[in-house]
Enzyme design. Structure first.
Site, PDB file in Angstrom:
ATOM      1  N   ARG A   1      22.410 -40.555  22.602  1.00  0.00           N
ATOM      2  CA  ARG A   1      21.082 -41.111  22.930  1.00  0.00           C
ATOM      3  C   ARG A   1      20.821 -41.147  24.430  1.00  0.00           C
ATOM      4  O   ARG A   1      19.720 -40.767  24.862  1.00  0.00           O
ATOM      5  CB  ARG A   1      20.886 -42.494  22.282  1.00  0.00           C
TER       6      ARG A   1
ATOM      7  N   TYR B   1      -6.346 -36.592  29.014  1.00  0.00           N
ATOM      8  CA  TYR B   1      -5.870 -36.357  27.658  1.00  0.00           C
ATOM      9  C   TYR B   1      -6.232 -37.558  26.782  1.00  0.00           C
ATOM     10  O   TYR B   1      -5.820 -38.682  27.063  1.00  0.00           O
ATOM     11  CB  TYR B   1      -4.356 -36.126  27.687  1.00  0.00           C
TER      12      TYR B   1
ATOM     13  N   ASP C   1      -0.368 -35.887  35.737  1.00  0.00           N
ATOM     14  CA  ASP C   1      -0.185 -35.085  34.522  1.00  0.00           C
ATOM     15  C   ASP C   1      -0.548 -33.652  34.900  1.00  0.00           C
ATOM     16  O   ASP C   1      -1.717 -33.309  35.058  1.00  0.00           O
ATOM     17  CB  ASP C   1      -1.071 -35.623  33.395  1.00  0.00           C
TER      18      ASP C   1
ATOM     19  N   LYS D   1       3.368 -27.725  25.669  1.00  0.00           N
ATOM     20  CA  LYS D   1       2.301 -26.783  25.975  1.00  0.00           C
ATOM     21  C   LYS D   1       2.873 -25.558  26.692  1.00  0.00           C
ATOM     22  O   LYS D   1       3.743 -24.903  26.154  1.00  0.00           O
ATOM     23  CB  LYS D   1       1.202 -27.501  26.764  1.00  0.00           C
TER      24      LYS D   1
HETATM   25  C1  LIG Z   1      -0.687 -32.426  24.842  1.00  0.00           C
HETATM   26  C2  LIG Z   1      -0.904 -33.199  26.079  1.00  0.00           C
HETATM   27  C3  LIG Z   1      -0.282 -34.445  26.275  1.00  0.00           C
HETATM   28  C4  LIG Z   1       0.579 -35.097  25.215  1.00  0.00           C
HETATM   29  O1  LIG Z   1       1.707 -34.324  24.925  1.00  0.00           O
HETATM   30  P1  LIG Z   1       2.434 -34.396  23.485  1.00  0.00           P
HETATM   31  O2  LIG Z   1       3.620 -33.510  23.637  1.00  0.00           O
HETATM   32  O3  LIG Z   1       1.428 -33.919  22.484  1.00  0.00           O
HETATM   33  O4  LIG Z   1       2.801 -35.815  23.239  1.00  0.00           O
HETATM   34  C5  LIG Z   1      -0.499 -35.090  27.479  1.00  0.00           C
HETATM   35  N1  LIG Z   1      -1.260 -34.546  28.459  1.00  0.00           N
HETATM   36  C6  LIG Z   1      -1.877 -33.354  28.295  1.00  0.00           C
HETATM   37  C7  LIG Z   1      -2.704 -32.803  29.402  1.00  0.00           C
HETATM   38  C8  LIG Z   1      -1.713 -32.643  27.104  1.00  0.00           C
HETATM   39  O5  LIG Z   1      -2.337 -31.472  26.955  1.00  0.00           O
END
Ligand SMILES: *Cc1c(COP(=O)(O)O)cnc(C)c1O
Length: 384
Positions: free
Chosen positions: A52, A105, A178, A203
């Site tokens: 973990r 997001y 982000d 992504k």
């Molecule tokens: C998809 C996404 C998230 C969240 O990511 P997950 O892996 O789906 O939890 C956060 N910020 C952006 C810009 C995203 O495209």
């Protein structure tokens, strides 16, 4: 003679070039063990105790991402982008004030409005691309975090990372970015003054729509970063070893994918700007985009793979156009090798700044002429 440092693309292609000492394999084995032998003196000389807190495959993928982001304190991988993002907010204390991008997001905005406020965080959403508004919203000594997404979903608003970092630091706050849609190929926020970089590694970092993963990177190995580590360990947020392996495999081709995807997105944005059934194209690579000048400064080698179009016939025509795509896949998410289209307003719900006539396009690696032809026929069918 001093050795010329290798380009990040060379290091990423070989996942930092680690060779397995036992077999000389060029692809490292996946470490699946959840537990590790103690030494006779009761120590853990390998540094590994239990699955973990730590895993070697996760370490290897983290090292590749830390290299790409130029993150001096390293990277931490999580089970999803949301797990990574929420760990940053959970590292704050009740009563702390947060300023976050209004355009961001949607699922994170929803979490901040519900769960984070229950934890006692005070959150204001402002346009982080408007520095005057941002300065007004930041309360020196009280604001502990600015959270900015750039380019931000789904309008591709650009936040000036260097300028916002200065505002944050002058107020005694940290800046977290982000950077999912920029990726380290185009922007490295830590080099521009950000304190934390977050990725939905689900992504473009992984790029093949087959892993859910998240990441944080930092420059300072300080108390805040250590709180985030403690939160990941305590809450069991670490990425699994198979996913870490797939993510590492994905990052080996990040540069070639990103370059193709960004070049195609730019070509599509230009062609769609002249399309009679498109009222507006949102893409930071276009000179008419409000964030273009900042993007041109802070993004290298392209403006990313994401763009949105507003359809001239309004919401109904947007939904109908999306229904007629053949090559594009009508699905949520972004950053994969396959191109995706989505009517965002139906996902984001009430309170979203997303216009109802907007279609979001994630550009993959298919032939760009094929992509344009598909959008052209779908727009025509959508307005028929
Ligand atoms: C998809 C996404 C998230 C969240 O990511 P997950 O892996 O789906 O939890 C956060 N910020 C952006 C810009 C995203 O495209």
């Amino acid at each position: 003679m001093t050795k010329r440092p290798l380009h990040p693309r060379s290091l990423a292609a070989q996942a930092l070039g680690k060779i397995d000492p036992l077999t000389k394999a060029v692809v490292p084995p996946i470490h699946v063990s959840t537990t590790y032998i103690r030494d006779e003196d009761n120590a853990y000389s390998s540094g590994f105790i239990y699955g973990r807190p730590d895993n070697e495959t996760v370490h290897e993928a983290q090292a590749v991402l830390a290299m790409l982001e130029e993150a001096k304190a390293g990277a931490l991988l999580f089970g999803s982008g949301m797990a990574a993002a929420t760990a940053v907010f959970q590292a704050l204390s009740p009563g702390d004030h947060v300023v976050a991008s209004k355009v961001m997001y949607w699922a994170l905005r929803a979490w901040l409005l519900t769960e984070a406020t229950r934890w006692g965080l005070k959150i204001d959403f402002v346009e982080t691309d408007d520095l005057a508004r941002l300065k007004e919203a930041v309360k020196p000594g009280v604001t502990k975090l600015i959270w900015a997404e750039t380019p931000s979903n789904p309008l591709w608003t650009i936040t000036d990372i260097a300028a916002v970092a200065k505002i944050a630091h002058a107020a005694g706050a940290r800046l977290a970015v982000d950077s999912t849609c920029a990726s380290p190929v185009h922007t490295r926020p830590l080099t521009l003054g950000a304190d934390i970089v977050m990725h939905a590694a689900t992504k473009v970092l992984n790029g093949h729509s087959d892993v859910v993963a998240g990441a944080l990177c930092a420059n300072a190995d300080d108390e805040f970063w250590n709180r985030i580590k403690t939160i990941r360990k305590g809450q069991g947020g670490i990425l699994g070893p198979f996913e870490a392996y797939l993510l590492m495999r994905g990052m080996r081709t990040l540069h070639v994918r990103q370059e193709r995807q960004s070049a195609s997105a730019m070509a599509l944005a230009q062609k769609l700007s002249a399309h009679p059934l498109v009222s507006r194209v949102l893409y930071p690579g276009l000179p008419q985009h409000p964030g273009h000048d900042i993007a041109a400064r802070q993004m290298e080698g392209g403006f990313g793979f994401m763009l949105s179009v507003q359809v001239s016939g309004g919401e109904a025509a947007a939904v109908k156009s999306a229904a007629h795509v053949e090559l594009y896949k009508r699905a949520t998410s972004l950053g994969g090798v396959e191109s995706l289209i989505e009517h965002r307003a139906s996902i984001e719900g009430a309170g979203s700044p997303c216009p109802p006539d907007l279609l979001r396009l994630s550009t993959g690696i298919e032939d760009v002429e094929d992509l344009y032809a598909d959008l052209d026929q779908a727009l025509k069918a959508g307005h028929g």
